[in-house]
Design a protein around this motif. Structure first.
Motif, PDB file in Angstrom:
ATOM      1  N   ARG A   1      -7.952  -6.642   4.586  1.00 16.85           N
ATOM      2  CA  ARG A   1      -7.380  -6.142   5.830  1.00 16.85           C
ATOM      3  C   ARG A   1      -8.174  -4.960   6.362  1.00 16.85           C
ATOM      4  O   ARG A   1      -8.599  -4.094   5.609  1.00 16.85           O
ATOM      5  CB  ARG A   1      -5.924  -5.727   5.633  1.00 16.85           C
ATOM      6  CG  ARG A   1      -5.106  -5.961   6.881  1.00 16.85           C
ATOM      7  CD  ARG A   1      -3.913  -5.053   6.967  1.00 16.85           C
ATOM      8  NE  ARG A   1      -4.338  -3.680   7.152  1.00 16.85           N
ATOM      9  CZ  ARG A   1      -3.535  -2.643   7.018  1.00 16.85           C
ATOM     10  NH1 ARG A   1      -2.302  -2.831   6.654  1.00 16.85           N
ATOM     11  NH2 ARG A   1      -3.981  -1.426   7.217  1.00 16.85           N
TER      12      ARG A   1
ATOM     13  N   ASP B   1      -7.828  -3.828  -1.777  1.00 17.14           N
ATOM     14  CA  ASP B   1      -7.653  -4.757  -0.650  1.00 17.14           C
ATOM     15  C   ASP B   1      -8.898  -4.665   0.219  1.00 17.14           C
ATOM     16  O   ASP B   1      -9.076  -3.713   0.979  1.00 17.14           O
ATOM     17  CB  ASP B   1      -6.405  -4.379   0.161  1.00 17.14           C
ATOM     18  CG  ASP B   1      -6.237  -5.240   1.424  1.00 17.14           C
ATOM     19  OD1 ASP B   1      -7.110  -6.099   1.679  1.00 17.14           O
ATOM     20  OD2 ASP B   1      -5.246  -5.052   2.143  1.00 17.14           O
TER      21      ASP B   1
ATOM     22  N   THR C   1       0.833  -1.194   0.000  1.00 18.82           N
ATOM     23  CA  THR C   1       0.000   0.000   0.000  1.00 18.82           C
ATOM     24  C   THR C   1       0.875   1.255   0.000  1.00 18.82           C
ATOM     25  O   THR C   1       0.639   2.195  -0.769  1.00 18.82           O
ATOM     26  CB  THR C   1      -0.937  -0.027   1.229  1.00 18.82           C
ATOM     27  OG1 THR C   1      -1.621  -1.282   1.227  1.00 18.82           O
ATOM     28  CG2 THR C   1      -1.942   1.097   1.184  1.00 18.82           C
TER      29      THR C   1
ATOM     30  N   GLN D   1      -6.367   3.501   4.655  1.00 16.00           N
ATOM     31  CA  GLN D   1      -4.930   3.771   4.550  1.00 16.00           C
ATOM     32  C   GLN D   1      -4.594   4.363   3.179  1.00 16.00           C
ATOM     33  O   GLN D   1      -3.943   5.399   3.086  1.00 16.00           O
ATOM     34  CB  GLN D   1      -4.154   2.461   4.774  1.00 16.00           C
ATOM     35  CG  GLN D   1      -2.645   2.622   4.840  1.00 16.00           C
ATOM     36  CD  GLN D   1      -1.928   1.279   4.942  1.00 16.00           C
ATOM     37  OE1 GLN D   1      -2.565   0.217   5.034  1.00 16.00           O
ATOM     38  NE2 GLN D   1      -0.609   1.299   4.913  1.00 16.00           N
TER      39      GLN D   1
ATOM     40  N   ASP E   1      -3.819  -1.558  -5.603  1.00 14.13           N
ATOM     41  CA  ASP E   1      -3.296  -2.141  -4.367  1.00 14.13           C
ATOM     42  C   ASP E   1      -4.089  -3.423  -4.091  1.00 14.13           C
ATOM     43  O   ASP E   1      -5.312  -3.409  -4.131  1.00 14.13           O
ATOM     44  CB  ASP E   1      -3.509  -1.149  -3.215  1.00 14.13           C
ATOM     45  CG  ASP E   1      -2.947  -1.661  -1.898  1.00 14.13           C
ATOM     46  OD1 ASP E   1      -1.977  -2.443  -1.923  1.00 14.13           O
ATOM     47  OD2 ASP E   1      -3.491  -1.271  -0.837  1.00 14.13           O
TER      48      ASP E   1
HETATM   49 MG   LIG Z   1      -1.812  -3.001   2.190  1.00  6.14          MG
END
Ligand SMILES: [Mg+2]
Ligand SMILES: Nc1nc2c(ncn2[C@@H]2O[C@H](COP(=O)(O)OP(=O)(O)OP(=O)(O)O)[C@@H](O)[C@H]2O)c(=O)[nH]1
Ligand SMILES: Nc1nc2c(ncn2[C@@H]2O[C@H](COP(=O)(O)OP(=O)(O)OP(=O)(O)O)[C@@H](O)[C@H]2O)c(=O)[nH]1
Ligand SMILES: [Mg+2]
Lengths: 307, 303
Positions: A140, A137, A114, A146, A190
């Motif tokens: 997670r 993603d 990331t 993020q 990502d």
């Molecule tokens: Mg990541």
């Protein structure tokens, strides 16, 4: 970076200074010491072998060069052999002839995907490219937040999955539309971290690759990983296909074995290295610069000109 | 799935590599037996020094026990590997007596600190303790959000401030809140830091000092989280962290992703700091309390 390997090599070179020209015995001893230093740095056995063989071919029977001490001669040859195992030439990300250039970030959990996605976005933005980041993603916790925060920091738009999206492949149509609307030239996707033994997640990545047909599948590898990284890379390459490698966390103190091994084992170039958490800490990978950093001895260029 | 099965499954990659080779060298008993055994241990990242010692020890034992069966020899190997681990009092004993018990998670970038914080919170809550989480990683993008999402998932309160806030101040708030509410356990997540970054290491010291000042009677556990997939590099991380923080326990994560799980043995032996937990996956229940003999048995034996 690689402090202990650099220290070991410096010690080997220092011992040579003042011992005059290169005798066969001295070359033999030095090669053995270099072999051990590389093994201790966790360089893969095959690579160590080809390194010392290459070096031996260069050094044995080489006439004493005028104006160079034996030590200088060895340093110059070690340097050139190291440039060679690191890939000889700089490898960049070639943009697709027909935009957009789609780049996949893939790798194990926590390797730096990331962060590196955002660093690369900044890199392309610096070239005045229109860049889109894709937060794909979904596994997670807060991986999407993020990327969103990082995108805001560098002023690059981030495509966020709508609430309730469960499968990364469901994002693809949105990406397609957004790319056309925004005329993006570079799209960086990502993906979630995954273990190579996790066949469900590897299958998902394969599916994403088929959908997007990315120009570049970049494998993001934590430089601290050591030899195991090489095995991981091989599996990613066999199952998904790897176009280039990015090593992260080189600002830490690692033994460096994976960085020195991967090019020869995987036959794929290292393209960038991460040198810190900040988003401008991404460097293009130059085999010659890396080799002189590792060798760590003064002005190699001057030596080479004489050699 | 039972506890034992879960450990065995989490260590599958190491088992695949180690247990089968062990079984085969013990059955074959070639003249090169000791050498091969040593190589198996080294290839599992047990470390060259420990591997050699263990094999020498086995050799000596077999000399004094000439009639030993393959199984007895293996059992001896198992027990000498198990003996490397420092016995540790179980947490359940040391925790709730003086509250709050404070757990500080430290380690380099991306090893699994935040995930472990969440998993630990779940474990202790399920064991009947009240728990609070503290988001003292104020640096990494969305690290606070990540811990808050764990809090939401588990329905556990998370003390946090804004991104960029002083981490020591978040630790302070967390301990304060725990004391004020009579909470049993405060688990504090911190930012990843590479072992060679002095300023970040100093920050950790400051967090430690604040905790001691605010909760002088509280038991404090400083857990160093190490990524098991990095093999021998984890040793140098351990060496550096023990210099600046009173590391009282280790957590080895991502054991599901490595065939070199033997590194746990090398790490345990290095500074005699007990291994407390192992991480074998990304889900909430993928954190297991560490038990040396179960661990050794799981990596050495095929069945
Ligand atoms: Mg990541
Ligand atoms: N020091 C340093 N830290 C880095 C570097 N690259 C990434 N990191 C840090 O490594 C940690 C993990 O990075 P991420 O980008 O979240 O890794 P990821 O691969 O996306 O992780 P998952 O999505 O959880 O699999 C973060 O704390 C980053 O700040 C680097 O080059 N140097
Ligand atoms: N396979 C596996 N993945 C894990 C395990 N523990 C953590 N992870 C994953 O590793 C990645 C990094 O975990 P984090 O908890 O964000 O790591 P961190 O140490 O807090 O990272 P920073 O805060 O960026 O330094 C995430 O993708 C986690 O899901 C484990 O035991 N097994
Ligand atoms: Mg974290």
């Amino acid at each position: 970076m690689f402090e202990s390997l650099t220290g070991r090599l410096e010690g080997i070179f220092k011992k040579l200074t003042g011992r005059g020209g290169l005798t066969e015995q001295l070359v033999g001893e030095t090669l053995e010491e270099i072999r051990v230093a590389l093994l201790e740095a966790d360089v893969s056995l095959d690579v160590v072998k080809s390194f010392t063989e290459g070096l031996s071919a260069r050094l044995v029977g080489q006439a004493q060069k005028s104006g160079l001490t034996g030590a200088q001669q060895v340093i110059a040859e070690v340097y050139q052999e190291m440039v060679h195992i690191l890939g000889d030439h700089r490898a960049t990300i070639a943009l697709a002839s027909k935009p957009p250039t789609i780049i996949f970030m893939m790798g194990l959990q926590g390797s730096g995907k990331t962060t590196t996605a955002a660093k690369l976005a900044l890199h392309f933005k610096g070239q005045n490219r229109r860049v889109l980041l894709v937060a794909s993603d979904l596994a997670r916790l807060a991986a999407i937040d993020q990327l969103k925060v990082l995108g805001e920091q560098i002023g690059v738009p981030v495509l966020l999955p709508p609430d309730g999206t469960t499968r990364p492949s469901d994002l693809y149509p949105l990406v397609k539309r957004r790319v056309i609307e925004g005329m993006y030239e570079v799209v960086i996707v990502d993906t979630a971290g995954r273990l190579t033994v996790d066949s469900a997640l590897m299958g998902e990545l394969k599916e994403l690759r088929r959908l997007y047909s990315p120009k570049e599948c970049l494998l993001v590898v934590d430089a601290m990983q050591g030899q195991e990284a090489v095995g991981v890379a091989k599996t990613f390459d066999a199952e998904i296909g790897v176009d280039g490698v990015v090593f992260t966390k080189l600002d830490g103190d690692t033994r460096g074995g994976a960085v020195l091994s991967i090019r020869q084992v995987l036959k794929k170039p290292i393209k960038f290295v991460g040198m810190g958490e900040k988003l401008d800490r991404l460097e293009a990978f130059f085999p010659d610069r890396m080799a002189s950093r590792i060798i760590g001895m003064g002005d190699i260029q001057t030596l080479l000109e004489k050699a | 799935m039972g506890f034992f099965d879960k450990i065995r499954e989490g260590l599958q990659k190491t088992r695949d590599k180690v247990a089968r080779s062990i079984e085969s060298v013990f059955n074959r008993r070639d003249p090169g037996f000791y050498q091969e055994l040593e190589e198996i241990l080294i290839s599992a990242d047990v470390g060259p020094v420990v591997s050699k010692e263990i094999v020498e020890e086995l050799k000596a034992w077999e000399k004094t026990n000439p009639g030993a069966t393959a199984d007895e020899s293996l059992a001896h190997l198992e027990s000498s590997l198990t003996a490397i681990f420092t016995p540790a009092s179980p947490w359940e004993e040391s925790s709730p007596s003086k509250s709050p018990m404070v757990v500080l998670l430290v380690g380099v970038n991306g090893v699994g600190k935040t995930t472990t914080a969440g998993k630990l919170a779940a474990r202790f809550r399920d064991a009947g303790n009240s728990v609070i989480l503290g988001a003292a990683d104020t640096f990494r993008a969305a690290a606070i959000e990540q811990l808050r999402k764990w809090g939401e998932r588990l329905d556990i309160p998370v003390v946090h401030q804004k991104p960029g806030a002083d981490p020591a101040s978040v630790a302070f708030d967390t301990v304060r809140a725990a004391r004020a509410r009579g909470i049993d356990m405060a688990i504090i997540d911190t930012a990843g830091r590479l072992q060679n970054k002095q300023n970040l290491m100093n920050e950790l010291r400051k967090i430690g000092a604040i905790i001691h000042r605010e909760a002088p009677d509280s038991p404090v556990e400083v857990l160093l989280v190490l990524d098991a997939t990095i093999g021998q590099n984890a040793l140098s991380q351990l060496d550096e962290f023990v210099k600046i923080a009173p590391v009282s326990g280790l957590v080895l994560t991502k054991l599901d992703g490595t065939s070199r799980g033997g590194v746990v043995i090398a790490l345990a032996r290095r500074h005699k700091i007990p291994v407390r937990f192992i991480g074998v996956g990304e889900k909430t229940d993928d954190l297991l309390p560490f038990d040396p003999s179960t661990f050794v048995r799981s990596i050495l034996r095929t069945s």
